[in-house]
Design a protein around this motif. Structure first.
Motif, mmCIF file in Angstrom:
data_model
loop_
_atom_site.group_PDB
_atom_site.id
_atom_site.type_symbol
_atom_site.label_atom_id
_atom_site.label_comp_id
_atom_site.label_asym_id
_atom_site.label_seq_id
_atom_site.Cartn_x
_atom_site.Cartn_y
_atom_site.Cartn_z
ATOM 1 N N GLY A 88 47.526 56.696 58.166
ATOM 2 C CA GLY A 88 48.594 57.538 57.648
ATOM 3 C C GLY A 88 49.868 57.464 58.462
ATOM 4 N N THR A 89 50.149 56.277 59.015
ATOM 5 C CA THR A 89 51.360 56.128 59.843
ATOM 6 C C THR A 89 52.529 55.561 59.044
ATOM 7 O OG1 THR A 89 50.686 53.908 60.534
ATOM 8 C CG2 THR A 89 49.967 55.750 61.910
ATOM 9 N N ASP A 90 52.438 55.593 57.715
ATOM 10 C CA ASP A 90 53.489 55.018 56.880
ATOM 11 C C ASP A 90 54.856 55.640 57.161
ATOM 12 O OD1 ASP A 90 51.070 54.205 55.918
ATOM 13 O OD2 ASP A 90 51.682 54.218 53.819
ATOM 14 N N ASP A 91 54.857 56.928 57.569
ATOM 15 C CA ASP A 91 56.128 57.608 57.796
ATOM 16 C C ASP A 91 56.585 57.516 59.250
ATOM 17 O OD1 ASP A 91 54.096 59.121 58.787
ATOM 18 O OD2 ASP A 91 54.849 61.044 58.030
ATOM 19 N N ASP A 92 55.840 56.785 60.086
ATOM 20 C CA ASP A 92 56.234 56.586 61.479
ATOM 21 C C ASP A 92 57.321 55.516 61.518
ATOM 22 O OD1 ASP A 92 56.454 55.888 64.205
ATOM 23 O OD2 ASP A 92 54.357 56.413 64.584
ATOM 24 N N ALA A 93 58.505 55.886 61.962
ATOM 25 C CA ALA A 93 59.638 54.958 61.945
ATOM 26 C C ALA A 93 59.407 53.756 62.853
ATOM 27 C CB ALA A 93 60.905 55.695 62.377
ATOM 28 N N ARG A 94 58.442 53.853 63.763
ATOM 29 C CA ARG A 94 58.176 52.737 64.680
ATOM 30 C C ARG A 94 57.346 51.640 64.039
ATOM 31 N NH1 ARG A 94 55.060 54.683 69.631
ATOM 32 N NH2 ARG A 94 53.914 55.829 68.025
ATOM 33 N N VAL A 95 56.722 51.914 62.892
ATOM 34 C CA VAL A 95 55.702 51.031 62.324
ATOM 35 C C VAL A 95 56.246 50.279 61.115
ATOM 36 C CG1 VAL A 95 53.442 50.935 61.206
ATOM 37 C CG2 VAL A 95 53.814 52.455 63.167
ATOM 38 N N SER A 96 56.107 48.924 61.145
ATOM 39 C CA SER A 96 56.498 48.083 60.014
ATOM 40 C C SER A 96 55.319 47.181 59.651
ATOM 41 C CB SER A 96 57.707 47.214 60.383
ATOM 42 O OG SER A 96 58.822 48.015 60.708
ATOM 43 N N PRO A 97 54.568 47.500 58.598
ATOM 44 C CA PRO A 97 53.443 46.641 58.186
ATOM 45 C C PRO A 97 53.939 45.354 57.525
ATOM 46 C CG PRO A 97 53.204 48.897 57.359
ATOM 47 C CD PRO A 97 54.619 48.736 57.814
ATOM 48 N N ALA A 98 53.161 44.281 57.669
ATOM 49 C CA ALA A 98 53.479 42.989 57.039
ATOM 50 C C ALA A 98 52.189 42.389 56.511
ATOM 51 C CB ALA A 98 54.141 42.051 58.040
ATOM 52 N N GLU A 99 52.277 41.756 55.357
ATOM 53 C CA GLU A 99 51.084 41.142 54.780
ATOM 54 C C GLU A 99 50.690 39.858 55.502
ATOM 55 O OE1 GLU A 99 48.834 41.988 52.489
ATOM 56 O OE2 GLU A 99 49.801 43.957 52.501
ATOM 57 N N ASP A 100 51.693 39.099 55.983
ATOM 58 C CA ASP A 100 51.392 37.817 56.601
ATOM 59 C C ASP A 100 52.460 37.484 57.643
ATOM 60 O OD1 ASP A 100 53.639 36.990 55.112
ATOM 61 O OD2 ASP A 100 52.379 36.242 53.472
ATOM 62 N N THR A 101 52.299 36.324 58.286
ATOM 63 C CA THR A 101 53.214 35.930 59.361
ATOM 64 C C THR A 101 54.619 35.695 58.839
ATOM 65 O OG1 THR A 101 51.366 34.935 60.555
ATOM 66 C CG2 THR A 101 53.567 34.269 61.226
ATOM 67 N N ALA A 102 54.753 35.172 57.624
ATOM 68 C CA ALA A 102 56.076 34.930 57.060
ATOM 69 C C ALA A 102 56.850 36.235 56.914
ATOM 70 C CB ALA A 102 55.951 34.230 55.709
ATOM 71 N N GLU A 103 56.200 37.272 56.380
ATOM 72 C CA GLU A 103 56.880 38.560 56.245
ATOM 73 C C GLU A 103 57.173 39.158 57.616
ATOM 74 O OE1 GLU A 103 56.342 42.951 54.091
ATOM 75 O OE2 GLU A 103 54.767 41.417 53.882
ATOM 76 N N ALA A 104 56.251 38.970 58.560
ATOM 77 C CA ALA A 104 56.463 39.478 59.916
ATOM 78 C C ALA A 104 57.679 38.816 60.553
ATOM 79 C CB ALA A 104 55.221 39.232 60.768
ATOM 80 N N THR A 105 57.864 37.532 60.299
ATOM 81 C CA THR A 105 59.021 36.817 60.840
ATOM 82 C C THR A 105 60.322 37.456 60.368
ATOM 83 O OG1 THR A 105 57.779 34.734 60.919
ATOM 84 C CG2 THR A 105 60.177 34.578 60.971
ATOM 85 N N ASP A 106 60.395 37.799 59.095
ATOM 86 C CA ASP A 106 61.593 38.448 58.546
ATOM 87 C C ASP A 106 61.802 39.827 59.168
ATOM 88 O OD1 ASP A 106 62.006 36.249 56.928
ATOM 89 O OD2 ASP A 106 60.979 37.125 55.193
#
Length: 471
Positions: A405-423
């Protein structure tokens, strides 16, 4: 000591009485499992794998000058070709390596553990050289092919042979220890890793401690003091086991006293009346350095010179390697990941002095079986309590964030894969941060690095130009 030579007699002594073939009087220049690197006069062992079969390359091996071949299927051979027929060529490779080990006038050290194997091996090599001649596992070739290859390549002049033992299934460490027959067995640490093959944490401990169980009576055993279950289980197997670490579980004389981290995150400590400054950062760097020095001590070598030599060992090969792109610092720790090593990497990031934000990019920890979801949540929950400014969470860690339930934590950015993480990382960074990349090898998190290098090294050069700098 006279030089060892592979003769027909030596091969038959290694492979046993079940060997059948027309090879009387032959001599070989070595043993090969790969026709691409095979040299004339070598004995070619035709290994089988899930998606390949060395028997398909027997003709090529003979054409390149192989002196004979080791096969489990002799029907592929033309009459009269020199061959040794065995039930299993992988077992035969191990038998050849064990025979070579027994002809070596060298002390053999075998290292296993859920993490730290390669690091402790490199530290031990550095600590021993140049006073003695050390032959060691290349990179991390620690399985039932790589270990025999290391032993088979050992020179006659070696004083020490240092090998890694890896595992992903029950019984593998026992098999490897049976080939290496080590004089000193080292278990660095254990954690919930390779659970798909080993089943449970207790299964991991049993598998790793098969190295201790397999030591000869006159051999020595050394284990790390963490987690507490490791020395406890090791002492149940062998009461005279040596335990090294920073806790009261350590054997008298092998206890290290930790100091405070410096600006680069290195943790100094005192060991056997020596002040040690590791070349490797973090508490895990100090721990692995202590284990290597404890091994030096148990081998009867002087610790003083070793203390100086281990300072020269630096992280490399995506194992906590520190990279600098302009003012941006990146800790590339993408070679392997399990709960323990990920927690250690996060602690290291949190302890680093930094004028800019700290950013953790975490990718999935693989091969955790049914415990995977739980372990990702546990590691992430502990990470969020650390003084880290932002998290980019890839794959399983992203799913763990949603489950916590950390979706509203401004520190957290989920990514599906490495390509999205790179962006996401690219949009987040300004250039003065310290960034941790931590994931299992299969995630390929290092794919983020080129974009960081391109952007921030170019920025640094443009700043130099504007400041009037030049070459």
């Amino acid at each position: 000591m006279s030089a060892f030579e592979w003769t027909d007699r030596a091969v038959r002594e290694a492979l046993g009485p079940s060997v059948a073939g027309t090879t009387e009087g032959l001599r070989f220049t070595g043993v090969s499992t790969d026709t691409r690197s095979l040299r004339g006069g070598e004995l070619f062992v035709a290994l089988k794998g899930p998606n390949w079969d060395g028997h398909a390359f027997v003709d090529r091996a003979l054409a390149k000058g192989a002196g004979a071949v080791v096969v489990s299927d002799s029907t592929i051979l033309s009459p009269g070709l020199p061959a040794y027929r065995v039930p299993d060529t992988l077992v035969a490779l191990g038998a050849l390596a064990r025979h070579r080990r027994r002809t070596l006038d060298a002390t053999v050290v075998a290292i296993t553990g859920s993490s730290g194997k390669t690091t402790v091996k490199e530290l031990l090599r550095a600590a021993l050289e140049p006073d003695v001649r050390v032959h060691a596992t290349l990179e991390n070739r620690n399985n039932r092919v790589g270990l025999p290859q290391t032993l088979l390549a050992a020179p006659d002049q070696a004083d020490y042979v240092v090998v890694e033992l890896g595992t992903s299934e029950v019984g593998e460490i026992a098999a490897l220890a049976g080939i290496a027959e080590p004089d000193l067995g080292v278990v660095t640490t254990v954690t919930e890793a390779h659970l798909e093959g080993l089943g449970s944490f207790s299964g991991v401990i049993r598998e790793k401690l098969a190295l201790v169980s397999g030591l000869a009576r006159e051999g020595s055993a050394l284990v790390g003091d963490t987690p507490p279950e490791l020395p406890e289980a090791a002492r149940a197997i062998r009461p005279d086991v040596n335990v090294a670490g920073f806790s009261e579980r350590s054997t008298s004389g092998l206890l290290g006293i930790r100091g405070e981290p410096d600006a680069e995150g290195r943790v100094p400590f005192r060991f056997l009346d020596h002040n040690v400054i590791p070349g490797l950062p973090g508490g895990h760097g100090a721990f692995n350095t202590l284990l290597a020095l404890a091994a030096v001590h148990l081998l009867g070598r002087p610790v003083g010179p070793a203390v100086e030599r281990v300072r020269s060992v630096r992280p490399s090969g995506m194992r906590g390697e520190l990279l600098r792109f302009g003012r941006l610092r990146v800790i590339a720790d993408c070679y392997n990941a399990n709960p323990q090593s990920t927690a250690a990497a996060l602690d290291h990031l949190a302890s680093l002095g930094s004028s800019g934000p700290r950013v953790a990019v975490l990718g999935s920890m693989l091969e955790l079986g049914e415990r995977s979801d739980t372990l990702h949540r546990e590691v992430l929950r502990a990470a969020l309590a650390l003084p880290i400014d932002h998290f980019v969470l890839v794959g399983e860690f992203g799913r763990a964030a949603r489950e916590l339930g950390t979706d509203d934590d401004a520190r957290v950015s989920p990514a599906e894969d490495t390509a999205e993480a790179t962006d996401l990382v690219g949009a987040l960074l300004e250039g003065d941060e310290v960034v941790l990349l931590k994931a299992s090898r299969g995630v390929a998190l290092e794919a983020i690095l080129p974009s960081l290098e391109k952007r921030f090294v170019l920025d640094a050069r443009e700043d130099t130009d504007r400041d009037g700098g030049g070459s």
